[in-house]
Motif scaffolding. Structure first.
Motif, PDB file in Angstrom:
ATOM      1  N   ILE A 134      -1.291  19.561 -18.108  1.00  0.00           N
ATOM      2  CA  ILE A 134      -2.684  19.174 -17.939  1.00  0.00           C
ATOM      3  C   ILE A 134      -2.728  17.966 -16.998  1.00  0.00           C
ATOM      4  N   ARG A 135      -3.292  18.148 -15.819  1.00  0.00           N
ATOM      5  CA  ARG A 135      -3.405  17.055 -14.874  1.00  0.00           C
ATOM      6  C   ARG A 135      -4.396  16.032 -15.440  1.00  0.00           C
ATOM      7  N   GLY A 136      -4.356  14.832 -14.892  1.00  0.00           N
ATOM      8  CA  GLY A 136      -5.366  13.865 -15.283  1.00  0.00           C
ATOM      9  C   GLY A 136      -4.808  12.614 -15.915  1.00  0.00           C
ATOM     10  N   ARG A 137      -5.482  12.126 -16.931  1.00  0.00           N
ATOM     11  CA  ARG A 137      -5.270  10.774 -17.449  1.00  0.00           C
ATOM     12  C   ARG A 137      -4.783  10.801 -18.891  1.00  0.00           C
ATOM     13  N   GLU A 138      -3.971   9.794 -19.215  1.00  0.00           N
ATOM     14  CA  GLU A 138      -3.370   9.658 -20.545  1.00  0.00           C
ATOM     15  C   GLU A 138      -4.216   8.683 -21.352  1.00  0.00           C
ATOM     16  N   LEU A 139      -4.746   9.155 -22.481  1.00  0.00           N
ATOM     17  CA  LEU A 139      -5.606   8.345 -23.337  1.00  0.00           C
ATOM     18  C   LEU A 139      -5.062   8.349 -24.759  1.00  0.00           C
ATOM     19  N   THR A 140      -5.367   7.296 -25.499  1.00  0.00           N
ATOM     20  CA  THR A 140      -4.907   7.244 -26.888  1.00  0.00           C
ATOM     21  C   THR A 140      -5.913   6.477 -27.741  1.00  0.00           C
ATOM     22  N   VAL A 141      -5.999   6.872 -29.018  1.00  0.00           N
ATOM     23  CA  VAL A 141      -6.937   6.267 -29.969  1.00  0.00           C
ATOM     24  C   VAL A 141      -6.209   5.979 -31.273  1.00  0.00           C
ATOM     25  N   ALA A 142      -6.341   4.758 -31.769  1.00  0.00           N
ATOM     26  CA  ALA A 142      -5.799   4.392 -33.075  1.00  0.00           C
ATOM     27  C   ALA A 142      -6.874   4.552 -34.144  1.00  0.00           C
ATOM     28  N   VAL A 143      -6.459   5.036 -35.310  1.00  0.00           N
ATOM     29  CA  VAL A 143      -7.332   5.118 -36.480  1.00  0.00           C
ATOM     30  C   VAL A 143      -6.719   4.270 -37.581  1.00  0.00           C
ATOM     31  N   ILE A 144      -7.538   3.427 -38.178  1.00  0.00           N
ATOM     32  CA  ILE A 144      -7.107   2.628 -39.332  1.00  0.00           C
ATOM     33  C   ILE A 144      -8.077   2.921 -40.465  1.00  0.00           C
ATOM     34  N   GLY A 145      -7.544   3.438 -41.554  1.00  0.00           N
ATOM     35  CA  GLY A 145      -8.405   3.808 -42.665  1.00  0.00           C
ATOM     36  C   GLY A 145      -9.360   4.902 -42.242  1.00  0.00           C
ATOM     37  N   GLU A 146     -10.641   4.600 -42.224  1.00  0.00           N
ATOM     38  CA  GLU A 146     -11.668   5.570 -41.829  1.00  0.00           C
ATOM     39  C   GLU A 146     -12.360   5.142 -40.540  1.00  0.00           C
ATOM     40  N   ARG A 147     -11.670   4.371 -39.715  1.00  0.00           N
ATOM     41  CA  ARG A 147     -12.287   3.859 -38.496  1.00  0.00           C
ATOM     42  C   ARG A 147     -11.418   4.150 -37.281  1.00  0.00           C
TER      43      ARG A 147
END
Length: 328
Positions: A188-201
C-alpha cells in the motif's frame, strides 16, 4: 496495598517489572522495562526487575509482587504464553490477557477477527517460504512479513526492481531464511500512521516519516532515523477515522491497558485508502516509543502513563477499596 504513592493516586505497590527475554525484541524490552521501573520508583512503588529466563515462574513466586508489569515484546511475552503462566499463578498483570494476546500477535487471526466487523485491512494470504523461490504469491509490489512477530521484524518489500531476484533467490537475505511461513500482502503506497489507545480513549495520530527506506525495526528504535509528526498533519476526518478504527479494534480484540494500531494511508484515495496493518498489544515504552510520545501530546507524562496502565491491571481490586480514579 495500604499506603499511597505520592502523585498518581495509586496505593504503594510492589511491582515486578518483567523484561528482556529471548525474542528478537529483547534490547527494546530491556529499555522499556528499565524506563517503567524508574518511573514506578519515582512514584514511591517498590520494584523488582526480572530479566525473563526459563526459571521466570519461580523468580516471580519468590518476589511475590502485588502485580507484574509486563514489559516484554515478542514471543513468549506477547503471545499468551506468559499471560497463561501468570493466570495460573493468580498474579495480576498489565496489558492484554491470554486470548487477546494469542489472536493479536497472529496477523492472520487478527484479520479473521476484525475484518468481518468492517475493519479495513489489506488482503493477502499465508505462503510457505520455500514456495517463494518458485514464483511470486502476489503481483509485485507486495510485502512479506512473519505471521507472529512485531516491530516490523523481518519485513521485506518485494518490487519489480528489488535485489531479491525474480523469483526470489533462496540465497538472498530475507525473512524467508528465518521463517517457514510468511504473510504476503499487497503493498500500500502512501503514509505510515499510528494511534495509541489507553483504556477507552484513542489518543492522537502520529505520522512516521523514515529518513530512508521504510519504517522497519532499525527505523523504529534508532534515534534520528525516523521523524515523528505528532499530531499528524492530515485531514481532520482521516484523523478521526484512524482513532475510531483503533478504538474499535482495541475493543473487538479485548485489549487491556494500552494498545497501538498501525496504519497505511494512500492519501490519493481518501478514506478508502486507509488500512489497519496490525494491533500491538504491548507497545514499546522506550524514549523513542510512540505511546509515551502520544501521551505527552495529550498532557500525560511518562510516570502518569505507567501508573494508568498499572491501575487498569488492578482496576477491579482497587475499585473495591476505593483506591483508583477513572480511566484516562
Amino acid at each position: 496495598m495500604k499506603e499511597f504513592s505520592g502523585m498518581g493516586g495509586l496505593p504503594r505497590l510492589h511491582v515486578a517489572v518483567l523484561m528482556g527475554g529471548w525474542s528478537s525484541e529483547r534490547p527494546v524490552s530491556l529499555m522499556s522495562g528499565e524506563g517503567v521501573a524508574k518511573a514506578l520508583e519515582s512514584r514511591g512503588h517498590v520494584v523488582t526487575r526480572i530479566d525473563m529466563d526459563r526459571q521466570v515462574a519461580a523468580r516471580i513466586a519468590e518476589a511475590a509482587p502485588d502485580v507484574v508489569f509486563n514489559a516484554l515484546h515478542g514471543v513468549p511475552g506477547e503471545d499468551g504464553t506468559v499471560q497463561g503462566m501468570l493466570d495460573l499463578m493468580g498474579i495480576p498483570y498489565t496489558h492484554s490477557g491470554l486470548a487477546t494476546s494469542v489472536i493479536a500477535i497472529d496477523k492472520e487471526l487478527t484479520k479473521q477477527t476484525l475484518v468481518p466487523h468492517g475493519i479495513p485491512m489489506p488482503g493477502g494470504r499465508i505462503v510457505e517460504s520455500a514456495a517463494l523461490f518458485q514464483g511470486d504469491p502476489l503481483v509485485r509490489p507486495y510485502v512479506l512479513k512473519p505471521v507472529n512477530e512485531g516491530s516490523s521484524v523481518g519485513v521485506a518489500i518485494v518490487t519489480e526492481n528489488c535485489n531479491y531476484g525474480s523469483p526470489i533467490r533462496s540465497d538472498v537475505e530475507g525473512p524467508w531464511r528465518e521463517f517457514d511461513r510468511l504473510l504476503a500482502e499487497p503493498y500500500i503506497r502512501g503514509r505510515e500512521l499510528t494511534v495509541a489507545v489507553i483504556g477507552e480513549r484513542a489518543l492522537t495520530v502520529t505520522e512516521l516519516v523514515p529518513k530512508s527506506g521504510f519504517y522497519d525495526y532499525d527505523s523504529k528504535y534508532t534515534d534520528g532515523m525516523t521523524e515523528h509528526v505528532c499530531p499528524a498533519e492530515i485531514p481532520d476526518h482521516i484523523a478521526a477515522l484512524c482513532k475510531d478504527i483503533a478504538l474499535r479494534a482495541h475493543r473487538l480484540l479485548g485489549c487491556k491497558g494500552t494498545s497501538r494500531s498501525d496504519f497505511r494511508w494512500d492519501d490519493e484515495r481518501g478514506e478508502e485508502g486507509l488500512f489497519l496493518l496490525e494491533v500491538n498489544t504491548q507497545p514499546g515504552m522506550t524514549p523513542l516509543s510512540l505511546v509515551p510520545e502520544q501521551a505527552r501530546a495529550c498532557g500525560m507524562d511518562y510516570a502518569d502513563l505507567v501508573e494508568a496502565i498499572l491501575a487498569d491491571a488492578l482496576r477491579g481490586r482497587l475499585e473495591e477499596r476505593g483506591m483508583v480514579k477513572g480511566a484516562p
